[in-house]
Design a protein around this motif. Structure first.
Motif, PDB file in Angstrom:
ATOM      1  N   THR A   2       0.829  -1.196   0.000  1.00 44.47           N
ATOM      2  CA  THR A   2       0.000   0.000   0.000  1.00 44.47           C
ATOM      3  C   THR A   2       0.864   1.246   0.000  1.00 44.47           C
ATOM      4  O   THR A   2       1.802   1.374   0.777  1.00 44.47           O
ATOM      5  CB  THR A   2      -0.897   0.020   1.252  1.00 44.47           C
ATOM      6  N   LEU A  13      -5.371  -1.641   5.549  1.00 38.62           N
ATOM      7  CA  LEU A  13      -3.961  -2.006   5.411  1.00 38.62           C
ATOM      8  C   LEU A  13      -3.822  -3.499   5.656  1.00 38.62           C
ATOM      9  O   LEU A  13      -4.338  -4.023   6.645  1.00 38.62           O
ATOM     10  CB  LEU A  13      -3.126  -1.230   6.431  1.00 38.62           C
ATOM     11  N   THR A  17       1.638  -5.851   5.045  1.00 39.51           N
ATOM     12  CA  THR A  17       2.208  -4.530   4.826  1.00 39.51           C
ATOM     13  C   THR A  17       2.652  -3.905   6.139  1.00 39.51           C
ATOM     14  O   THR A  17       3.742  -3.335   6.239  1.00 39.51           O
ATOM     15  CB  THR A  17       1.189  -3.612   4.132  1.00 39.51           C
ATOM     16  N   LEU A  18       1.807  -4.023   7.164  1.00 37.92           N
ATOM     17  CA  LEU A  18       2.183  -3.489   8.474  1.00 37.92           C
ATOM     18  C   LEU A  18       3.420  -4.197   9.001  1.00 37.92           C
ATOM     19  O   LEU A  18       4.329  -3.556   9.559  1.00 37.92           O
ATOM     20  CB  LEU A  18       1.022  -3.631   9.467  1.00 37.92           C
ATOM     21  N   ARG A  69       1.149   8.957   9.873  1.00 40.29           N
ATOM     22  CA  ARG A  69       0.747   7.609   9.487  1.00 40.29           C
ATOM     23  C   ARG A  69       0.293   6.840  10.723  1.00 40.29           C
ATOM     24  O   ARG A  69       1.089   6.505  11.591  1.00 40.29           O
ATOM     25  CB  ARG A  69       1.896   6.875   8.803  1.00 40.29           C
ATOM     26  N   VAL A  71      -2.065   3.553  12.226  1.00 36.63           N
ATOM     27  CA  VAL A  71      -2.718   2.284  11.935  1.00 36.63           C
ATOM     28  C   VAL A  71      -3.589   1.932  13.139  1.00 36.63           C
ATOM     29  O   VAL A  71      -3.096   1.845  14.266  1.00 36.63           O
ATOM     30  CB  VAL A  71      -1.695   1.154  11.676  1.00 36.63           C
ATOM     31  N   TYR A  96      -5.193   4.240   8.808  1.00 34.48           N
ATOM     32  CA  TYR A  96      -5.479   2.946   8.211  1.00 34.48           C
ATOM     33  C   TYR A  96      -6.162   2.040   9.230  1.00 34.48           C
ATOM     34  O   TYR A  96      -5.901   2.139  10.439  1.00 34.48           O
ATOM     35  CB  TYR A  96      -4.188   2.246   7.784  1.00 34.48           C
TER      36      TYR A  96
END
Length: 203
Positions: A2, A13, A17-18, A69, A71, A96
Motif C-alpha cells: 500500500t 492495510l 504490509t504493516l 501515518r 494504523v 489505516y
C-alpha cells in the motif's frame, strides 16, 4: 504494498504490509482500540492501547498527538473502523484500519506480546447472543411462548448493531469483572503518554 501517498483514499492495510513497515522502521503509530483486557491478552509489539470508548470521549486530544501515518487495530476491524471515522471527523484523514485485526497480523508472522489468555470481546458477544436466542426458543417451548420474545429482541439488536456498526452488548460485556485488566487505561495513561508524532512506534 500500500502506498502511503494514497492514505487519504485507502483506509485498509494488509497485515503483511504493516509487518513490513515495522520491520523497515517506517514512521508510524499503531493504536489498538480494543479493551484493556484484550490488549493485555495479546497485542502487536509497540502498539498503544486506547480503548474505543476512551478514544470516542477524547478524540480531539488524541488526534492532536498522532503522526502522519496511523494504523488502527482491533480484533476484526469493526471497532478500528469506528475509530477511523471519529478521527476523520477530527481532521485525521490518513488513518489505516488493519485488515483482520490482531489475529491477521499474527497469521502474517507479525511480532506480538502475549499475556493472560482470555476470550476476545467479539467472541463473548457471539456466545452471549447465541445463548440468549437458544434460551428464548427453549423457554418459549417448555415454559411460556412469551419467552420467545427474547430471541426476537436479540435478533433485532444484532440487526441494529450491524446497521449502525455499534454493539451495545459488547459495551455491557466489556464492563464485566472478567474483562477488566490489571490496570485500566485512563485519559492520562492512554492519551497523554503517547509519544510525540515524530517519535513513531514504541520500542
Amino acid at each position: 504494498m500500500t502506498s502511503p501517498t494514497k492514505a487519504s483514499a485507502i483506509t485498509t492495510l494488509a497485515p503483511e504490509t504493516l509487518h513490513n513497515w515495522i520491520a523497515e522502521h517506517r514512521d508510524l503509530m499503531v493504536i489498538d482500540v480494543r479493551s484493556a483486557a484484550e490488549f493485555e491478552s495479546m497485542h502487536i509489539r509497540g502498539s498503544y492501547n486506547v480503548p474505543l470508548p476512551l478514544l470516542s470521549e477524547h478524540t480531539d486530544e488524541l488526534a492532536a498527538r498522532l503522526g502522519s501515518r496511523v494504523v488502527l487495530v482491533c480484533q476484526s476491524g469493526a471497532r478500528a473502523e469506528q475509530a477511523r471515522q471519529r478521527l476523520g471527523a477530527s481532521g485525521i484523514e490518513g488513518a489505516y484500519v488493519l485488515t483482520g485485526g490482531v489475529p491477521g497480523f499474527v497469521a502474517a508472522g507479525g511480532d506480538v506480546v502475549r499475556g493472560k489468555d482470555r476470550w476476545d470481546l467479539e467472541r463473548q458477544v457471539r456466545l452471549a447472543a447465541g445463548s440468549l436466542v437458544v434460551l428464548g426458543m427453549v423457554g418459549g417451548k417448555f415454559i411460556s411462548p412469551k419467552i420467545r420474545v427474547l430471541a426476537g429482541a436479540i435478533g433485532t439488536g444484532l440487526t441494529f448493531s450491524a446497521a449502525t456498526n455499534t454493539c451495545a452488548m459488547g459495551k455491557v460485556l466489556s464492563a464485566m469483572p472478567w474483562n477488566k485488566a490489571a490496570k485500566e487505561p485512563t485519559r492520562e495513561s492512554a492519551i497523554l503518554q503517547l509519544p510525540a508524532p515524530e517519535a513513531g512506534i514504541a520500542a
